[in-house]
Design a protein around this motif. Structure first.
Motif, PDB file in Angstrom:
ATOM      1  N   ALA A 233       4.189 -31.955  57.256  1.00 43.52           N
ATOM      2  CA  ALA A 233       2.978 -31.706  56.463  1.00 43.52           C
ATOM      3  C   ALA A 233       3.038 -30.424  55.641  1.00 43.52           C
ATOM      4  CB  ALA A 233       1.764 -31.657  57.388  1.00 43.52           C
ATOM      5  N   THR A 234       3.952 -29.521  55.952  1.00 43.47           N
ATOM      6  CA  THR A 234       3.977 -28.234  55.244  1.00 43.47           C
ATOM      7  C   THR A 234       4.933 -28.280  54.056  1.00 43.47           C
ATOM      8  OG1 THR A 234       4.140 -25.846  55.497  1.00 43.47           O
ATOM      9  CG2 THR A 234       5.796 -27.144  56.629  1.00 43.47           C
ATOM     10  N   GLU A 235       4.582 -27.522  53.049  1.00 41.74           N
ATOM     11  CA  GLU A 235       5.443 -27.422  51.868  1.00 41.74           C
ATOM     12  C   GLU A 235       6.001 -26.019  51.699  1.00 41.74           C
ATOM     13  OE1 GLU A 235       3.615 -29.032  48.377  1.00 41.74           O
ATOM     14  OE2 GLU A 235       2.950 -30.826  49.424  1.00 41.74           O
ATOM     15  N   ASP A 236       5.583 -25.107  52.576  1.00 39.48           N
ATOM     16  CA  ASP A 236       6.049 -23.719  52.524  1.00 39.48           C
ATOM     17  C   ASP A 236       7.448 -23.649  53.133  1.00 39.48           C
ATOM     18  OD1 ASP A 236       6.542 -21.009  52.810  1.00 39.48           O
ATOM     19  OD2 ASP A 236       4.619 -20.549  53.755  1.00 39.48           O
ATOM     20  N   ARG A 237       8.445 -23.367  52.299  1.00 41.52           N
ATOM     21  CA  ARG A 237       9.841 -23.372  52.758  1.00 41.52           C
ATOM     22  C   ARG A 237      10.099 -22.324  53.844  1.00 41.52           C
ATOM     23  NH1 ARG A 237      13.456 -26.070  50.979  1.00 41.52           N
ATOM     24  NH2 ARG A 237      14.091 -26.961  49.051  1.00 41.52           N
ATOM     25  N   GLU A 238       9.468 -21.179  53.728  1.00 42.30           N
ATOM     26  CA  GLU A 238       9.657 -20.113  54.718  1.00 42.30           C
ATOM     27  C   GLU A 238       9.089 -20.533  56.082  1.00 42.30           C
ATOM     28  OE1 GLU A 238       8.260 -15.560  55.038  1.00 42.30           O
ATOM     29  OE2 GLU A 238       9.122 -16.153  53.094  1.00 42.30           O
ATOM     30  N   GLU A 239       7.902 -21.123  56.051  1.00 45.00           N
ATOM     31  CA  GLU A 239       7.301 -21.598  57.298  1.00 45.00           C
ATOM     32  C   GLU A 239       8.114 -22.751  57.877  1.00 45.00           C
ATOM     33  OE1 GLU A 239       3.104 -23.247  59.159  1.00 45.00           O
ATOM     34  OE2 GLU A 239       3.182 -22.725  57.049  1.00 45.00           O
ATOM     35  N   LEU A 240       8.591 -23.621  57.017  1.00 45.29           N
ATOM     36  CA  LEU A 240       9.403 -24.755  57.462  1.00 45.29           C
ATOM     37  C   LEU A 240      10.677 -24.280  58.167  1.00 45.29           C
ATOM     38  CD1 LEU A 240       9.701 -27.801  57.583  1.00 45.29           C
ATOM     39  CD2 LEU A 240      10.766 -27.726  55.318  1.00 45.29           C
TER      40      LEU A 240
ATOM     41  N   LYS B  36      11.020 -21.499  59.831  1.00 47.24           N
ATOM     42  CA  LYS B  36      10.604 -20.987  61.150  1.00 47.24           C
ATOM     43  C   LYS B  36      10.297 -22.133  62.108  1.00 47.24           C
ATOM     44  CE  LYS B  36       8.599 -16.794  59.225  1.00 47.24           C
ATOM     45  NZ  LYS B  36       7.346 -16.067  58.962  1.00 47.24           N
ATOM     46  N   ILE B  37       9.628 -23.166  61.599  1.00 48.53           N
ATOM     47  CA  ILE B  37       9.305 -24.340  62.417  1.00 48.53           C
ATOM     48  C   ILE B  37      10.588 -25.013  62.889  1.00 48.53           C
ATOM     49  CG2 ILE B  37       8.326 -26.674  62.348  1.00 48.53           C
ATOM     50  CD1 ILE B  37       6.212 -25.531  60.384  1.00 48.53           C
ATOM     51  N   ASN B  38      11.535 -25.187  61.973  1.00 51.09           N
ATOM     52  CA  ASN B  38      12.809 -25.829  62.334  1.00 51.09           C
ATOM     53  C   ASN B  38      13.567 -25.026  63.391  1.00 51.09           C
ATOM     54  OD1 ASN B  38      12.487 -28.049  60.677  1.00 51.09           O
ATOM     55  ND2 ASN B  38      13.506 -27.088  58.949  1.00 51.09           N
ATOM     56  N   ALA B  39      13.554 -23.704  63.271  1.00 52.40           N
ATOM     57  CA  ALA B  39      14.245 -22.863  64.241  1.00 52.40           C
ATOM     58  C   ALA B  39      13.584 -22.983  65.620  1.00 52.40           C
ATOM     59  CB  ALA B  39      14.246 -21.408  63.780  1.00 52.40           C
ATOM     60  N   LEU B  40      12.268 -22.949  65.667  1.00 52.19           N
ATOM     61  CA  LEU B  40      11.559 -23.081  66.939  1.00 52.19           C
ATOM     62  C   LEU B  40      11.777 -24.470  67.531  1.00 52.19           C
ATOM     63  CD1 LEU B  40       9.706 -22.088  69.142  1.00 52.19           C
ATOM     64  CD2 LEU B  40       7.750 -22.619  67.659  1.00 52.19           C
ATOM     65  N   HIS B  41      11.728 -25.497  66.691  1.00 52.95           N
ATOM     66  CA  HIS B  41      11.969 -26.873  67.143  1.00 52.95           C
ATOM     67  C   HIS B  41      13.349 -26.970  67.778  1.00 52.95           C
ATOM     68  CE1 HIS B  41      12.785 -31.215  66.704  1.00 52.95           C
ATOM     69  NE2 HIS B  41      11.471 -31.344  66.835  1.00 52.95           N
ATOM     70  N   HIS B  42      14.330 -26.360  67.154  1.00 51.34           N
ATOM     71  CA  HIS B  42      15.703 -26.375  67.677  1.00 51.34           C
ATOM     72  C   HIS B  42      15.780 -25.622  69.011  1.00 51.34           C
ATOM     73  CE1 HIS B  42      20.044 -26.315  67.807  1.00 51.34           C
ATOM     74  NE2 HIS B  42      19.991 -25.009  67.965  1.00 51.34           N
TER      75      HIS B  42
END
Length: 60
Positions: A35-42, A44-50
């Motif tokens: 749902a997010t389009e903010d690349r910086e937030e994305l 961070k989300i991907n790193a936490l998900h990993h």
């Protein structure tokens, strides 16, 4: 004469999150990432998900 208080060991630590919690958190992060389009937030989300995935690998 002073009275000494007995030293007590701390209780055994208990897990804060269960395995099911990690799966739920990963699913919520994946939904938010879509749902997010903010690349910086994305990123961070991907790193936490990993990082959460290193604790509970996907069974898929």
């Amino acid at each position: 004469m002073t009275e000494e208080t007995p030293k007590t060991e701390p209780g055994r630590a208990r897990a804060l999150l269960s395995t099911a919690d990690f799966r739920l958190l990963r699913a919520a992060l994946a939904s938010h990432a879509r749902a997010t389009e903010d690349r910086e937030e994305l990123a961070k989300i991907n790193a936490l998900h990993h990082r959460l995935g290193t604790y509970v690998p996907d069974a898929e």
